[in-house]
Motif scaffolding. Sequence first.
Motif, PDB file in Angstrom:
ATOM      1  N   MET A  76     -93.039 -39.757  -7.643  1.00  0.00           N
ATOM      2  CA  MET A  76     -91.608 -39.817  -7.826  1.00  0.00           C
ATOM      3  C   MET A  76     -91.039 -40.756  -6.770  1.00  0.00           C
ATOM      4  O   MET A  76     -91.365 -40.653  -5.594  1.00  0.00           O
ATOM      5  N   SER A  77     -90.171 -41.643  -7.193  1.00  0.00           N
ATOM      6  CA  SER A  77     -89.625 -42.640  -6.276  1.00  0.00           C
ATOM      7  C   SER A  77     -88.571 -42.027  -5.356  1.00  0.00           C
ATOM      8  O   SER A  77     -88.006 -40.974  -5.634  1.00  0.00           O
ATOM      9  N   GLY A  78     -88.291 -42.715  -4.261  1.00  0.00           N
ATOM     10  CA  GLY A  78     -87.302 -42.263  -3.294  1.00  0.00           C
ATOM     11  C   GLY A  78     -85.935 -41.974  -3.898  1.00  0.00           C
ATOM     12  O   GLY A  78     -85.365 -40.912  -3.658  1.00  0.00           O
ATOM     13  N   PRO A  79     -85.373 -42.918  -4.695  1.00  0.00           N
ATOM     14  CA  PRO A  79     -84.057 -42.643  -5.285  1.00  0.00           C
ATOM     15  C   PRO A  79     -84.063 -41.407  -6.201  1.00  0.00           C
ATOM     16  O   PRO A  79     -83.122 -40.618  -6.184  1.00  0.00           O
ATOM     17  N   VAL A  80     -85.111 -41.208  -6.959  1.00  0.00           N
ATOM     18  CA  VAL A  80     -85.178 -40.048  -7.842  1.00  0.00           C
ATOM     19  C   VAL A  80     -85.260 -38.767  -7.024  1.00  0.00           C
ATOM     20  O   VAL A  80     -84.580 -37.783  -7.321  1.00  0.00           O
ATOM     21  N   THR A  81     -86.057 -38.760  -5.967  1.00  0.00           N
ATOM     22  CA  THR A  81     -86.163 -37.586  -5.108  1.00  0.00           C
ATOM     23  C   THR A  81     -84.812 -37.233  -4.503  1.00  0.00           C
ATOM     24  O   THR A  81     -84.384 -36.074  -4.530  1.00  0.00           O
ATOM     25  N   MET A  82     -84.108 -38.211  -3.983  1.00  0.00           N
ATOM     26  CA  MET A  82     -82.803 -37.985  -3.376  1.00  0.00           C
ATOM     27  C   MET A  82     -81.790 -37.509  -4.419  1.00  0.00           C
ATOM     28  O   MET A  82     -81.031 -36.574  -4.188  1.00  0.00           O
ATOM     29  N   GLN A  83     -81.802 -38.144  -5.585  1.00  0.00           N
ATOM     30  CA  GLN A  83     -80.860 -37.766  -6.640  1.00  0.00           C
ATOM     31  C   GLN A  83     -81.166 -36.380  -7.200  1.00  0.00           C
ATOM     32  O   GLN A  83     -80.251 -35.648  -7.577  1.00  0.00           O
ATOM     33  N   LEU A  84     -82.424 -35.998  -7.237  1.00  0.00           N
ATOM     34  CA  LEU A  84     -82.784 -34.662  -7.696  1.00  0.00           C
ATOM     35  C   LEU A  84     -82.242 -33.619  -6.724  1.00  0.00           C
ATOM     36  O   LEU A  84     -81.732 -32.572  -7.154  1.00  0.00           O
ATOM     37  N   GLU A  85     -82.301 -33.893  -5.435  1.00  0.00           N
ATOM     38  CA  GLU A  85     -81.730 -32.972  -4.445  1.00  0.00           C
ATOM     39  C   GLU A  85     -80.220 -32.830  -4.647  1.00  0.00           C
ATOM     40  O   GLU A  85     -79.673 -31.735  -4.572  1.00  0.00           O
ATOM     41  N   GLN A  86     -79.538 -33.933  -4.916  1.00  0.00           N
ATOM     42  CA  GLN A  86     -78.099 -33.897  -5.181  1.00  0.00           C
ATOM     43  C   GLN A  86     -77.808 -33.099  -6.457  1.00  0.00           C
ATOM     44  O   GLN A  86     -76.845 -32.333  -6.511  1.00  0.00           O
TER      45      GLN A  86
END
Length: 127
Positions: A1-11
């Motif tokens: 999972m890419s960085g942006p997806v990981t961050m957006q999933l947390e949001q």
Amino acid sequence: MSGPVTMQLEQLRERFGAADVRQVTSDVMLVTVPNVRLPEGWSKPSTTIRFIIPSGYPYALLDCFWTDADLTLQGGLQPQNTGMNPIPGVTEPVLWFSWHLTAPWNPNRDTLTTWMNVVINRMKEVR
């Protein structure tokens, strides 16, 4: 999972509670958000929302979504632009909503939470 997806999933989890993402094919991920409250006019008070993160996201657009297979409008009618169309790589029955963005998607601004807000607004429109 890419960085942006990981961050957006947390949001997404901060806004909607439980949310999960899993790889369903080599280039597609499935996001599952359970217990999404529905507005009046639906056959039940909540459903699970599922949507695909395509290869190339966030530059590739999110499109369509799925709910529990038994979701109908109050009174049992099928919502407009829906059908029993499977999610790629998933065997469980789901109801497919063939709904698309009406506003431009900006990959520098829009996120998975933006898409969930689009889905929720669509659910408010359908009665």
